[in-house]
Scaffold this active site. Structure first.
Site, PDB file in Angstrom:
ATOM      1  N   GLU A 139     -14.366  -7.818   4.367  1.00 27.25           N
ATOM      2  CA  GLU A 139     -13.306  -7.243   3.304  1.00 27.25           C
ATOM      3  C   GLU A 139     -14.193  -5.620   3.263  1.00 27.25           C
ATOM      4  O   GLU A 139     -14.739  -5.743   2.026  1.00 27.25           O
ATOM      5  CB  GLU A 139     -13.123  -7.725   2.243  1.00 27.25           C
ATOM      6  CG  GLU A 139     -11.795  -8.844   2.710  1.00 27.25           C
ATOM      7  CD  GLU A 139     -12.292 -10.063   3.267  1.00 27.25           C
ATOM      8  OE1 GLU A 139     -12.070 -10.795   3.252  1.00 27.25           O
ATOM      9  OE2 GLU A 139     -13.525 -10.675   2.760  1.00 27.25           O
ATOM     10  N   SER A 140     -14.226  -4.915   4.206  1.00 24.55           N
ATOM     11  CA  SER A 140     -14.453  -3.251   4.335  1.00 24.55           C
ATOM     12  C   SER A 140     -16.397  -2.946   4.254  1.00 24.55           C
ATOM     13  O   SER A 140     -16.225  -3.592   4.660  1.00 24.55           O
ATOM     14  CB  SER A 140     -14.250  -3.089   2.629  1.00 24.55           C
ATOM     15  OG  SER A 140     -12.867  -2.459   2.842  1.00 24.55           O
ATOM     16  N   CYS A 154     -11.715  -4.883  -0.175  1.00 23.55           N
ATOM     17  CA  CYS A 154      -9.943  -4.791  -0.156  1.00 23.55           C
ATOM     18  C   CYS A 154     -10.000  -5.952  -0.451  1.00 23.55           C
ATOM     19  O   CYS A 154     -10.278  -7.452  -1.016  1.00 23.55           O
ATOM     20  CB  CYS A 154      -9.852  -4.375   1.020  1.00 23.55           C
ATOM     21  SG  CYS A 154     -10.028  -5.256   2.440  1.00 23.55           S
ATOM     22  N   SER A 319     -12.250  -3.093  10.562  1.00 18.03           N
ATOM     23  CA  SER A 319     -12.561  -1.872  10.266  1.00 18.03           C
ATOM     24  C   SER A 319     -14.020  -1.262  10.599  1.00 18.03           C
ATOM     25  O   SER A 319     -14.386  -1.322  11.992  1.00 18.03           O
ATOM     26  CB  SER A 319     -13.417  -2.577   9.734  1.00 18.03           C
ATOM     27  OG  SER A 319     -12.766  -3.228   8.884  1.00 18.03           O
ATOM     28  N   HIS A 332     -10.535   1.399   7.130  1.00 19.77           N
ATOM     29  CA  HIS A 332     -10.228   0.550   7.497  1.00 19.77           C
ATOM     30  C   HIS A 332      -8.549   0.221   7.413  1.00 19.77           C
ATOM     31  O   HIS A 332      -8.857   0.978   7.248  1.00 19.77           O
ATOM     32  CB  HIS A 332     -10.710  -0.369   6.116  1.00 19.77           C
ATOM     33  CG  HIS A 332     -11.914  -0.820   5.546  1.00 19.77           C
ATOM     34  ND1 HIS A 332     -13.019  -0.779   5.959  1.00 19.77           N
ATOM     35  CD2 HIS A 332     -12.825   0.289   4.525  1.00 19.77           C
ATOM     36  CE1 HIS A 332     -14.179  -1.203   5.840  1.00 19.77           C
ATOM     37  NE2 HIS A 332     -14.718   0.092   5.192  1.00 19.77           N
TER      38      HIS A 332
END
Length: 461
Positions: A139-140, A154, A319, A332
């Site tokens: 996540e990111s 995120c 990403s 992203h």
């Protein structure tokens, strides 16, 4: 801009009325300060349990806008690790063994995994140069400099829960916190968030609860932008003594884009690319598709000369981290229909971001976007052009549009700034935020190409 609140998904912890109430306590000259007793209770009773929180089932909607935490450290006086100044150490870093790693870059992979685990994300890949390490996360992204760490997550991640580990790891390296910045846009799906991210007030209480570990976390919270639309929450605790050199100025630009063009979004769906090639491993397939998405979308042209580390996700998503000397850029993308989103962030020190912003918007062609800039006064003064402070006319952004079905001609897309807010916090930290909306006439190909550059009150024969 029309309000973007969805009553069927709204959580009362971050409803318009609650935000208004909070904003009344978040004033430029005072800011929000949490209740110490409440904060201590929150930390002791809920922090560990939140690690067991269960993510909601995937419904086709995803919270794209990231939470961002930036922590700057400095050597503790009389520490054995503080023999050389941060600026000197930064210039002597390499990952090929020629120079020793220093500061936060000495953290081992298990330490970084611990940080990410608290935030409920994992490291996927990394690239490095002599100045920084950049990690693509599930996540990111995570960026590690000798004396600064930037973590973006995120979805329903619990970013702030890594604060205690950062403090502990810093002490182990002979470092103490010097500056902390936390920011995020208001959530699209606030009801999905876990502690301590269920409201901005809860986040501030949680940050305040760590003062027993680090009194330098005594900062303030602020809200920028319209509470009935897209707005930006910011927390800053600044104890940095600024220098006068241009190399000591800082600024971070973030572009958050919503409802990106459907043809662009399709490029980030995994099933749009060839899979199951005989003799190709799953990792090789992932790497190939990641590179294909980067080139097909034009993302590679946004970071010329940089080392790019892309990652495609199944069934969709993308990403990318890019590093060039001291600076990073990161993108992203969550392309799901109904909640499509793309973000671009960079800490490049340029005199004008205008062409970069235009190129990013041209790449994704969103229906509307939010632009934020966090900079010290020196960094802001170095900028020659700034759409956030320019006049309404000069702040307009025009990019080529996509051709309509059955029509070969591309009409330009015109974006107008609908709101802007700014504030100076702590000593010299300037926060600026603005919203831009695509002009409906340009979206429907009814605007004349010259119209976007035509000044009010003037005629063109």
């Amino acid at each position: 801009m029309a309000p973007n609140f969805d009553e069927t998904l709204y959580n009362t912890s971050e409803s318009p009325s609650d935000i208004v109430g909070l904003t009344s306590n978040v004033l430029p000259d005072e800011g929000y300060r949490a209740d110490p007793a409440l904060a201590s209770s929150i930390l002791s009773s809920s922090d560990d349990e939140s690690a067991q929180a269960i993510d909601r089932d995937y419904t086709g909607f995803f919270e794209g806008p990231e939470k961002t935490l930036e922590v700057v450290f400095r050597p503790i006086e009389d520490s054995q690790h503080a023999a050389v100044a941060p600026g000197q150490l930064t210039e002597s870093i390499s990952t090929n063994g020629e120079y020793p790693l220093v500061g936060l870059r000495r953290l081992a992979r298990p330490d970084l995994d611990r940080i990410c685990e608290r935030a409920r994300c994992t490291i996927i890949s990394s690239v490095s140069n002599r100045f920084l390490d950049a990690y693509v996360l599930s996540e990111s992204s995570l960026f590690v400099y000798p004396y600064m760490l930037v973590l973006k997550t995120c979805g329903t991640t619990t970013l702030l829960r890594c604060i205690k580990i950062l403090i502990d790891l810093g002490h182990r390296l002979g470092l103490e916190i010097d500056w902390v910045g936390y920011s995020r846009k208001n959530f699209n799906f606030p009801g999905d968030q876990s502690f301590p991210h269920q409201s901005f007030q809860q986040e501030l209480d949680y940050l305040y609860s760590h003062r027993s570990l680090c009194d330098r976390l005594d900062g303030n919270g602020y809200t920028l932008g319209p509470v009935t639309g897209d707005h930006w929450f910011v927390y800053v605790a600044d104890h940095t003594t600024r220098k006068t050199s241009e190399f000591d100025t800082d600024r971070v630009l973030n572009i958050m884009m919503f409802d990106i063009d459907e043809t662009v979004a399709q490029k980030f769906h995994y099933d749009q690319y060839k899979t199951g090639i005989e003799g190709e491993s799953k990792d090789d397939e992932m790497n190939r598709i990641s590179k294909e998405q980067t080139v097909k979308s034009g993302i590679n042209e946004l970071c010329p000369g940089a080392v790019i580390d892309p990652r495609a996700f199944e069934p969709c998503g993308y990403s990318m981290n890019a590093i060039l000397f001291h600076s990073y850029s990161t993108i992203h993308i969550t392309p799901e229909a109904g909640s499509s989103y793309a973000s671009f962030e960079t800490n490049q020190k340029v005199k004008s971001y205008k062409s970069l912003i235009s190129n990013v918007i041209r790449t994704f062609r969103p229906k509307h976007f939010c632009l934020t800039l966090m900079a010290d006064e020196g960094g802001l003064l170095e900028m020659k052009e700034n759409p956030l402070t320019d006049s309404a006319l000069d702040s307009k952004i025009v990019v080529p549009g996509s051709a309509k079905a059955g029509a070969g001609k591309k009409y330009p897309l015109l974006y107008k700034r609908s709101s802007m807010a700014s504030i100076k916090v702590e000593d010299d930290c300037c926060c600026l935020m603005g919203n831009w909306v695509m002009d409906k006439k340009s979206e429907n190909s009814q605007v004349h190409p010259l119209r976007a550059s035509k000044s009010r009150g003037l005629s063109v024969s």
